[in-house]
Motif scaffolding. Structure first.
Motif, PDB file in Angstrom:
ATOM      1  N   GLU A  86      -0.371  -4.649   7.702  1.00 24.45           N
ATOM      2  CA  GLU A  86      -1.029  -3.417   7.344  1.00 24.45           C
ATOM      3  C   GLU A  86      -0.480  -2.391   8.295  1.00 24.45           C
ATOM      4  N   THR A  87      -0.014  -2.750   9.393  1.00 23.22           N
ATOM      5  CA  THR A  87       0.864  -1.843  10.201  1.00 23.22           C
ATOM      6  C   THR A  87       2.055  -1.254   9.868  1.00 23.22           C
ATOM      7  N   ALA A  88       2.984  -2.293   9.341  1.00 24.96           N
ATOM      8  CA  ALA A  88       3.904  -1.746   8.412  1.00 24.96           C
ATOM      9  C   ALA A  88       3.705  -0.626   7.343  1.00 24.96           C
ATOM     10  N   ILE A  89       2.744  -0.865   6.585  1.00 31.97           N
ATOM     11  CA  ILE A  89       2.265   0.092   5.518  1.00 31.97           C
ATOM     12  C   ILE A  89       1.827   1.315   5.929  1.00 31.97           C
ATOM     13  N   GLU A  90       1.076   1.411   7.171  1.00 30.45           N
ATOM     14  CA  GLU A  90       0.631   2.539   8.065  1.00 30.45           C
ATOM     15  C   GLU A  90       2.006   3.148   8.224  1.00 30.45           C
ATOM     16  N   GLY A  95       6.036   7.905   6.912  1.00 32.93           N
ATOM     17  CA  GLY A  95       7.329   8.385   6.831  1.00 32.93           C
ATOM     18  C   GLY A  95       8.395   7.333   6.966  1.00 32.93           C
ATOM     19  N   ALA A  96       8.066   5.998   7.388  1.00 28.52           N
ATOM     20  CA  ALA A  96       9.095   5.130   7.548  1.00 28.52           C
ATOM     21  C   ALA A  96       9.824   4.930   6.153  1.00 28.52           C
ATOM     22  N   PHE A  97      10.878   4.548   6.191  1.00 26.48           N
ATOM     23  CA  PHE A  97      11.514   4.455   4.803  1.00 26.48           C
ATOM     24  C   PHE A  97      11.199   3.262   4.027  1.00 26.48           C
ATOM     25  N   ASP A  98      11.076   2.047   4.727  1.00 24.45           N
ATOM     26  CA  ASP A  98      10.573   0.888   4.058  1.00 24.45           C
ATOM     27  C   ASP A  98      10.122  -0.082   4.698  1.00 24.45           C
ATOM     28  N   GLY A 220       3.421 -12.655  -7.766  1.00 26.97           N
ATOM     29  CA  GLY A 220       4.352 -12.282  -6.808  1.00 26.97           C
ATOM     30  C   GLY A 220       3.878 -10.910  -6.139  1.00 26.97           C
ATOM     31  N   ALA A 221       2.958 -10.681  -6.342  1.00 24.38           N
ATOM     32  CA  ALA A 221       2.392  -9.594  -5.636  1.00 24.38           C
ATOM     33  C   ALA A 221       1.576  -9.922  -4.406  1.00 24.38           C
ATOM     34  N   THR A 222       2.369 -10.298  -3.330  1.00 26.23           N
ATOM     35  CA  THR A 222       1.392 -11.046  -2.284  1.00 26.23           C
ATOM     36  C   THR A 222       1.019 -10.255  -1.362  1.00 26.23           C
ATOM     37  N   HIS A 223       1.248  -8.836  -1.152  1.00 21.44           N
ATOM     38  CA  HIS A 223       0.722  -7.915  -0.472  1.00 21.44           C
ATOM     39  C   HIS A 223       0.683  -6.552  -1.113  1.00 21.44           C
ATOM     40  N   ARG A 224       0.078  -5.628  -0.572  1.00 26.16           N
ATOM     41  CA  ARG A 224       0.076  -4.485  -1.075  1.00 26.16           C
ATOM     42  C   ARG A 224       1.359  -3.835  -0.788  1.00 26.16           C
ATOM     43  N   ARG A 225       1.850  -2.869  -1.571  1.00 29.64           N
ATOM     44  CA  ARG A 225       2.839  -2.175  -1.112  1.00 29.64           C
ATOM     45  C   ARG A 225       2.838  -0.600  -1.639  1.00 29.64           C
TER      46      ARG A 225
END
Ligand SMILES: Nc1ncnc2c1ncn2[C@@H]1O[C@H](COP(=O)(O)OP(=O)(O)OP(=O)(O)O)[C@@H](O)[C@H]1O
Ligand SMILES: [Mg+2]
Length: 474
Positions: A86-90, A95-98, A220-225
């Motif tokens: 979730e933090t990474a998605i945030e 604006g983080a690249f990926d 295979g969609a184990t998390h939101r992207r």
């Protein structure tokens, strides 16, 4: 060589990751905390940051926020563990690249790094437009022909707007370069610029790449992207090769352009997005529509502002300028002295058909320079570099007629244009005068004689066409 800053408190990971990246030819620096990373970054800005979300002291998200404040266009890849996506998605929304999930798959990480570096280069390395050769910093759009002047004007005209722009032109004619210039001169130039190549990504992945997905949307969609469009929030998305976008996705694209919102795959929520779309294609969209391969409604939405890039055949007068630019650039890159080009070889470059346009011209000169032994590039050097023989490079009259016809057809198919006939005649005139001057090494009396006109008439033409004369010593 690109520099990558790794920020992670895991010593083992830092050491092995550093070794891996160095083997791949990158320059690497590392920091064990967000504070140390930011300190390093203020001293010298790397080309990419790979950042862990869980850090002692200030956390990953806060570190990202500060990095983003220092250099908004610096690509950042977030490393995360399953529990902290979730933090990474945030961060990606900010604006983080990926982001990549630890333990990461090495080839996938390397590919994400390569993409992020390219995105960084696109955003940060300037594309100069219509500037003097000695003022060029990195890459530049070269060309003085009237067709290119129109392109510069069009870029200027749309720079203050958020309008969708469609760039059309043959392969290798500079569409991507123009897309970058458009972005850099736009009001969104400080915001992200993301490139999606609709041909390079398999149809099945393109949708999730663009629009993202919810957990459980498919096996295979184990998390939101978060998709690229959401990620580019506030910025610009460049959809390259849009003519090859699958029909199903075209409907979603149309909705984005009309309603400025998207839905993630498997999601019900309508998410408002603020992105500017720049699209490009070398395909004949009108033909694709008749074949039922491109949506007419999307076509009308996209084409309101169209920038047509001329083929190199339509602006042969620019070839000497382009050739000089590539010779300087490539000899610099190869660390050799620019050997120059003989007059005959230059005439051949000017009269060759260049179906692959500027990319082909650039590749030819680069190849010829690699094998060069210091003497000016000759006819034979160029012929060898094109893998052909000299004869093939000269246009026969028939082939020439065909090219002119297809060029004119292209011009006429663009609809009513003011002074089209005069502009075309001027174009022919300028090519002829430039060629005569070229053949005579810039000698105006001889050139006037060759053209069957008086010297004052020639002078008037040189002024009118704004031709640069280079006198060569015989
Ligand atoms: N006007 C120009 N001046 C200098 N270099 C140019 C110009 N136009 C294109 N180039 C160079 O030529 C090459 C091809 O350009 P680019 O990739 O923009 O073409 P493209 O139209 O996107 O081609 P494709 O349809 O094959 O994707 C690049 O290396 C680019 O930097
Ligand atoms: Mg391209």
């Amino acid at each position: 060589m690109s520099t990558i800053l790794i920020i992670d408190d895991d010593d083992q990971l830092r050491i092995s990751f550093e070794r891996l990246l160095k083997e791949e030819g990158y320059q690497v620096c590392t920091a064990a905390s967000g504070e140390a990373g930011i300190r390093m970054l203020t001293e010298s800005i790397p080309d990419l940051v790979v950042l862990d979300v869980r850090l002692p002291g200030i956390n990953g998200l806060e570190t990202f926020r500060q990095i983003h404040q220092i250099e908004q266009k610096l690509p950042v890849i977030i490393m995360t563990a399953y529990g902290t996506t979730e933090t990474a998605i945030e961060a990606t929304k900010m604006g983080a690249f990926d982001y990549v999930i630890k333990p990461f798959d090495i080839p996938q990480m390397l590919s994400t790094i390569a993409q992020a570096l390219e995105a960084g280069r696109f955003m940060r390395s300037p594309v100069d437009m219509d500037v003097a050769p000695d003022k060029i910093h990195g890459e530049a759009i070269i060309g003085k022909s009237s067709a290119m002047q129109e392109v510069y004007k069009a870029i200027g005209r749309v720079s203050a707007t958020d309008a969708t722009v469609l760039i059309r032109g043959e392969s290798g004619s500079g569409k991507e370069l123009v897309a970058r210039a458009l972005y850099q001169h736009s009001i969104r130039s400080q915001k992200p610029f993301l490139v999606i190549n609709c041909v390079a990504i398999p149809d099945t992945l393109l949708e999730s790449e663009l629009f993202g997905y919810e957990k459980g949307a498919f096996t295979g969609a184990t998390h939101r992207r978060v998709g690229k469009i959401e990620q580019a929030s506030g910025g610009t998305v460049f959809l390259d090769e849009i003519g090859d976008m699958p029909m199903g996705l075209q409907a979603k694209m149309l909705r984005l352009l009309q309603e400025r919102s998207i839905e993630r795959l498997g999601g019900r929520e309508t998410i408002p997005v603020d992105v500017r779309i720049i699209a490009a294609t070398n395909r004949d969209l009108e033909v694709l529509i008749t074949k039922g391969q491109f949506r007419e409604d999307l076509y009308y939405r996209l084409k309101v502002i169209t920038i047509w890039l001329p083929s190199l055949r339509e602006r042969t007068g620019d070839i000497p300028l382009l050739a000089d630019y590539f010779m300087t650039r490539f000899s610099g890159e190869l660390g050799i002295e620019n050997p120059g080009i003989t007059r005959e070889a230059m005439s051949m470059l000017v009269s060759s058909p260049w179906p692959g346009n500027i990319r082909e011209l650039a590749n030819t000169l680069q190849k010829a320079l690699i094998f060069n032994r210091g003497a000016p590039l000759s006819l034979t050097d160029i012929a060898q570099a094109t893998g052909g023989d000299v004869k093939n490079l000269h246009l026969t009259e028939d082939a020439c007629d065909d090219s002119i016809r297809s060029w004119i057809r292209g011009l006429l198919s663009r609809g009513t244009q003011e002074n089209l006939f005069e502009n075309c005649m001027d174009h022919f005139g300028s090519v002829m005068v430039a060629e005569a001057l070229n053949l005579t090494g810039g000698n105006r009396s001889q050139a006037a004689k060759l053209l069957g006109m008086s010297r004052p008439t020639l002078h008037a033409k040189i002024d009118k066409y704004n031709l640069k004369i280079e006198t060569s010593v015989k």
